[in-house]
Design an enzyme around this catalytic site. Structure first.
Site, PDB file in Angstrom:
ATOM      1  N   LYS A 188       0.872  -1.179   0.000  1.00  0.00           N
ATOM      2  CA  LYS A 188       0.000   0.000   0.000  1.00  0.00           C
ATOM      3  C   LYS A 188       0.905   1.223   0.000  1.00  0.00           C
ATOM      4  O   LYS A 188       1.409   1.623   1.045  1.00  0.00           O
ATOM      5  CB  LYS A 188      -0.907  -0.031   1.238  1.00  0.00           C
ATOM      6  CG  LYS A 188      -2.239   0.680   1.077  1.00  0.00           C
ATOM      7  CD  LYS A 188      -2.153   2.166   0.808  1.00  0.00           C
ATOM      8  CE  LYS A 188      -1.821   2.987   2.034  1.00  0.00           C
ATOM      9  NZ  LYS A 188      -1.607   4.421   1.703  1.00  0.00           N
ATOM     10  N   GLU A 263       9.612   1.272  10.804  1.00  0.00           N
ATOM     11  CA  GLU A 263      10.717   2.213  10.563  1.00  0.00           C
ATOM     12  C   GLU A 263      10.103   3.596  10.664  1.00  0.00           C
ATOM     13  O   GLU A 263       9.362   4.003   9.774  1.00  0.00           O
ATOM     14  CB  GLU A 263      11.299   2.021   9.159  1.00  0.00           C
ATOM     15  CG  GLU A 263      11.931   0.683   8.914  1.00  0.00           C
ATOM     16  CD  GLU A 263      13.260   0.509   9.618  1.00  0.00           C
ATOM     17  OE1 GLU A 263      13.819   1.507  10.133  1.00  0.00           O
ATOM     18  OE2 GLU A 263      13.738  -0.627   9.657  1.00  0.00           O
ATOM     19  N   CYS A 297      13.819   9.942   6.701  1.00  0.00           N
ATOM     20  CA  CYS A 297      13.717   9.524   8.096  1.00  0.00           C
ATOM     21  C   CYS A 297      15.046   9.728   8.812  1.00  0.00           C
ATOM     22  O   CYS A 297      15.086  10.007   9.983  1.00  0.00           O
ATOM     23  CB  CYS A 297      13.270   8.072   8.179  1.00  0.00           C
ATOM     24  SG  CYS A 297      14.256   6.981   7.173  1.00  0.00           S
ATOM     25  N   GLU A 398      10.010  15.825  14.785  1.00  0.00           N
ATOM     26  CA  GLU A 398      10.451  15.627  13.410  1.00  0.00           C
ATOM     27  C   GLU A 398       9.768  16.652  12.508  1.00  0.00           C
ATOM     28  O   GLU A 398       8.547  16.708  12.442  1.00  0.00           O
ATOM     29  CB  GLU A 398      10.095  14.207  12.951  1.00  0.00           C
ATOM     30  CG  GLU A 398      10.620  13.895  11.572  1.00  0.00           C
ATOM     31  CD  GLU A 398      10.364  12.447  11.145  1.00  0.00           C
ATOM     32  OE1 GLU A 398       9.208  12.003  11.221  1.00  0.00           O
ATOM     33  OE2 GLU A 398      11.332  11.778  10.743  1.00  0.00           O
TER      34      GLU A 398
HETATM   35  P1  NAI Z   1       2.094   8.669   7.715  1.00  0.00           P
HETATM   36  O1  NAI Z   1       2.959   7.908   8.651  1.00  0.00           O
HETATM   37  O2  NAI Z   1       0.728   8.999   8.182  1.00  0.00           O
HETATM   38  O3  NAI Z   1       1.986   7.877   6.323  1.00  0.00           O
HETATM   39  C1  NAI Z   1       2.853   6.815   5.952  1.00  0.00           C
HETATM   40  C2  NAI Z   1       2.040   5.711   5.311  1.00  0.00           C
HETATM   41  O4  NAI Z   1       1.103   5.207   6.256  1.00  0.00           O
HETATM   42  C3  NAI Z   1       1.217   6.135   4.094  1.00  0.00           C
HETATM   43  O5  NAI Z   1       1.214   5.082   3.156  1.00  0.00           O
HETATM   44  C4  NAI Z   1      -0.165   6.312   4.678  1.00  0.00           C
HETATM   45  O6  NAI Z   1      -1.188   6.143   3.715  1.00  0.00           O
HETATM   46  C5  NAI Z   1      -0.198   5.201   5.696  1.00  0.00           C
HETATM   47  N1  NAI Z   1      -1.173   5.380   6.782  1.00  0.00           N
HETATM   48  C6  NAI Z   1      -1.629   6.530   7.331  1.00  0.00           C
HETATM   49  N2  NAI Z   1      -2.505   6.276   8.319  1.00  0.00           N
HETATM   50  C7  NAI Z   1      -2.618   4.933   8.409  1.00  0.00           C
HETATM   51  C8  NAI Z   1      -3.355   4.041   9.245  1.00  0.00           C
HETATM   52  N3  NAI Z   1      -4.184   4.482  10.190  1.00  0.00           N
HETATM   53  N4  NAI Z   1      -3.203   2.706   9.057  1.00  0.00           N
HETATM   54  C9  NAI Z   1      -2.363   2.234   8.118  1.00  0.00           C
HETATM   55  N5  NAI Z   1      -1.649   3.022   7.293  1.00  0.00           N
HETATM   56  C10 NAI Z   1      -1.764   4.355   7.441  1.00  0.00           C
HETATM   57  O7  NAI Z   1       2.892   9.981   7.324  1.00  0.00           O
HETATM   58  P2  NAI Z   1       2.340  11.265   6.541  1.00  0.00           P
HETATM   59  O8  NAI Z   1       0.994  11.630   7.039  1.00  0.00           O
HETATM   60  O9  NAI Z   1       2.520  11.025   5.102  1.00  0.00           O
HETATM   61  O10 NAI Z   1       3.393  12.353   6.986  1.00  0.00           O
HETATM   62  C11 NAI Z   1       3.271  12.979   8.256  1.00  0.00           C
HETATM   63  C12 NAI Z   1       4.619  13.134   8.888  1.00  0.00           C
HETATM   64  O11 NAI Z   1       5.178  11.855   9.122  1.00  0.00           O
HETATM   65  C13 NAI Z   1       5.659  13.845   8.046  1.00  0.00           C
HETATM   66  O12 NAI Z   1       5.552  15.196   8.165  1.00  0.00           O
HETATM   67  C14 NAI Z   1       6.923  13.311   8.623  1.00  0.00           C
HETATM   68  O13 NAI Z   1       7.269  14.026   9.787  1.00  0.00           O
HETATM   69  C15 NAI Z   1       6.576  11.900   9.014  1.00  0.00           C
HETATM   70  N6  NAI Z   1       7.031  10.911   8.030  1.00  0.00           N
HETATM   71  C16 NAI Z   1       8.144  10.208   8.323  1.00  0.00           C
HETATM   72  C17 NAI Z   1       8.642   9.294   7.430  1.00  0.00           C
HETATM   73  C18 NAI Z   1       9.865   8.529   7.739  1.00  0.00           C
HETATM   74  O14 NAI Z   1      10.402   7.872   6.861  1.00  0.00           O
HETATM   75  N7  NAI Z   1      10.334   8.582   8.949  1.00  0.00           N
HETATM   76  C19 NAI Z   1       8.009   9.059   6.130  1.00  0.00           C
HETATM   77  C20 NAI Z   1       6.810   9.830   5.936  1.00  0.00           C
HETATM   78  C21 NAI Z   1       6.367  10.715   6.861  1.00  0.00           C
END
Ligand code: NAI
Ligand code: MG
Length: 505
Positions: A188, A263, A297, A398
């Site tokens: 996904k 991660e 990240c 972050e």
């Molecule tokens: P997110 O963690 O919400 O999204 C990452 C993935 O999780 C996406 O595929 C999203 O569709 C999915 N997702 C979201 N809610 C979910 C749920 N309840 N159950 C299962 N899957 C779910 O991150 P988002 O909203 O894109 O970004 C928000 C913040 O997260 C960013 O500003 C950043 O600080 C952080 N982030 C950190 C990352 C890393 O690699 N450490 C990568 C992306 C975002």
């Protein structure tokens, strides 16, 4: 099917993608779609299905069937490896196309995405090489009439949730070991960046894997993502994303006791001691926080610097920040692209404001650039905040953007204390010429990766993952195979005699 030609998406075109479920290209049952915005132009350039519970259920069933009944489950590791190597070849042939699609989707530099796409085959080759080495042990039994051995069996159906910052590489970190172990897979991708995973799925089909081994459902996190995590047919969830969503995922997976790897976020320190090679350190700090527009990240978002070199280093960094070329991510001379989407840009701007309200000084950047050709894109200048106290929000949370928080420190002890004082523990950089100090500090840091006189390097053969709130489990390296296998103990009775049935043997 033929391998694809490289096509730079045209400005007037909107590409419509379908999902891959059980070897078929399908739309969402509801007919709903989601839109992907090109962050350089600010315009919609692609659509993908917005999957719901029913679509996710279909994909998990397809993966389950492929695992339980399809030819995949009966293949030897050697046979799986052959398919994985074919996939690697197809990725290599199509690397440029995959990179262009990713850059168009998330605004990361083509310069970096090309390099990532060209490196990706190595993951599949490395893990293909492991398929015939996933072996158990014979255990010298304490009971003379038993022969005991273990088997490392695939865990089953993997649900993988991937973020938007490096969609295909972060998918690969999960998929390559999962295939090596013999699992089947439902991916996904993030709702902002579905296109590259669907382009990749075409190559997966072309490689000749049986249907249902790899499925893609596209859609929103709280609907499609959550449905995948909660599905009782999923045996393991591999997640990369924010710490907040990671906690939600772990709780949801717990309801059906699916194993998880997470991660998550970071607030990684780049630590510069007074005895460091300052030019090299400045370069490393730039790569840590301004590469990929800070959207990684492992971003080195805190600079913990000894006071004696603080001013010189900040001056060198401001000089470098000034010369960074912001531009179209598809142009090879660009050095920093836009932030991936509008909400993320607003989040970054919000933190720059919060930092100043908390008392940090804006040493460089902080604004949207005013050049004409950057107006439509979600650009923000490389930003340096000085005078940051480690307790401030901009030192603890972050930001996921090109914002460096500079934290001065005196002694080595204070440096270590500051470096460790966040909820995160993903990575750290240590800059010093003193070899004893380098290792001493590396051992004292609570982080899953420590680079000495370097920053932001990873490899297929080296475990990567977080301490503390940065995650659970490891990706990459042979270590990661454990995450996709489970151990079975087999007891074989050798004497043919019976024993007292009312005692534990
Ligand atoms: P997110 O963690 O919400 O999204 C990452 C993935 O999780 C996406 O595929 C999203 O569709 C999915 N997702 C979201 N809610 C979910 C749920 N309840 N159950 C299962 N899957 C779910 O991150 P988002 O909203 O894109 O970004 C928000 C913040 O997260 C960013 O500003 C950043 O600080 C952080 N982030 C950190 C990352 C890393 O690699 N450490 C990568 C992306 C975002
Ligand atoms: Mg989210």
């Amino acid at each position: 099917m033929q391998s694809q030609q490289i096509e730079t998406p045209r400005a007037d075109e909107v590409r419509g993608y379908s999902m891959l479920v059980g070897g078929e290209w399908v739309e969402a049952r509801s007919g709903e779609t989601l839109e992907s915005v090109n962050p350089y132009t600010g315009k919609v350039w692609a659509t993908a299905p917005a999957a719901g519970d029913e679509d996710v259920d279909r994909a998990v069933r397809a993966a389950r069937e492929a695992f339980d009944e399809g030819p995949w489950g009966k293949m030897t590791g050697t046979e799986r490896a052959r398919l994985m190597r074919r996939l690697a070849e197809l990725i290599a042939e199509n690397a440029e196309n995959l990179a262009v699609v990713e850059s168009t989707d998330n605004g990361k530099l083509l310069r970096e995405m090309s390099q990532q796409a060209r490196a990706m085959p190595e993951w599949y080759y490395y893990f293909a090489g492991a398929t015939d080495k996933i072996q158990g042990e014979t255990i010298p039994s304490d009971k003379p009439n038993f022969f005991v051995y273990t088997r490392h069996e695939p865990i089953g159906v993997v649900g993988a949730i991937v973020p938007w910052n490096s969609p295909l590489l972060l998918l690969t970190w999960k998929l390559a070991p999962a295939l090596a172990a013999g699992c089947t897979f439902v991916a996904k991708p993030a709702e902002q960046t579905s296109a590259s995973t669907l382009e990749f799925a075409k190559l997966f089909e072309e490689a000749g894997f049986p249907p249902g081994v790899f499925n893609v459902v596209t859609g929103y996190g709280p609907t499609a993502g959550s449905a995948l995590v909660r599905h009782p047919g999923v045996d393991k969830v591999g997640f990369t994303g924010s710490t907040e969503t990671g906690k939600r995922v772990m709780k949801d997976a717990a309801d059906h006791l699916a194993k998880v790897t997470l991660e998550l976020g970071g607030k990684s320190p780049n630590i510069v001691f007074e005895d460091a090679d300052l030019e090299a350190a400045a370069n490393g700090v730039v790569s840590g926080i301004f590469a990929a527009t800070g959207q990684t990240c492992m971003a080195g978002s805190r600079l913990v610097v000894q006071e004696g070199v603080h001013d010189d280093l900040v001056a060198a960094l401001s000089e470098k920040a000034k010369s960074i070329k912001l531009g179209n991510p598809l142009e090879m001379e660009s050095e920093m692209g836009p932030v991936a989407f509008k909400e993320q840009l607003e989040k970054v701007q919000g933190y720059i404001r919060i930092g100043q309200e908390e008392g940090a000084e804006l040493a460089f950047g902080g604004k949207r650039p005013d050049a004409e050709e950057l107006r439509d894109g979600f650009f923000i200048e490389p930003t340096i905040l000085t005078g940051v106290d480690n307790r401030m929000k901009v030192a603890q949370e972050e930001i996921f953007g090109p914002v460096l928080s500079v934290i001065p420190a005196k002694s080595e002890e204070e440096v270590i204390r500051q470096a460790n004082a966040t909820p995160f523990g993903l990575a750290a950089g240590v800059w010093t010429k003193d070899i004893q100090r380098a290792h001493r500090v590396a051992h004292a840091l609570r982080a899953g990766t420590v680079w000495i006189n370097a920053y932001r390097t990873v490899s297929f053969n080296t475990p990567f993952g977080g301490y503390k709130s940065s995650g659970i489990g490891r990706e990459n390296g042979l270590e990661s195979l454990r995450e996709y296998t489970q151990v079975k103990a087999v007891w074989v009775e050798l004497s043919g005699k019976t024993r007292d049935p009312f005692m534990l043997g």
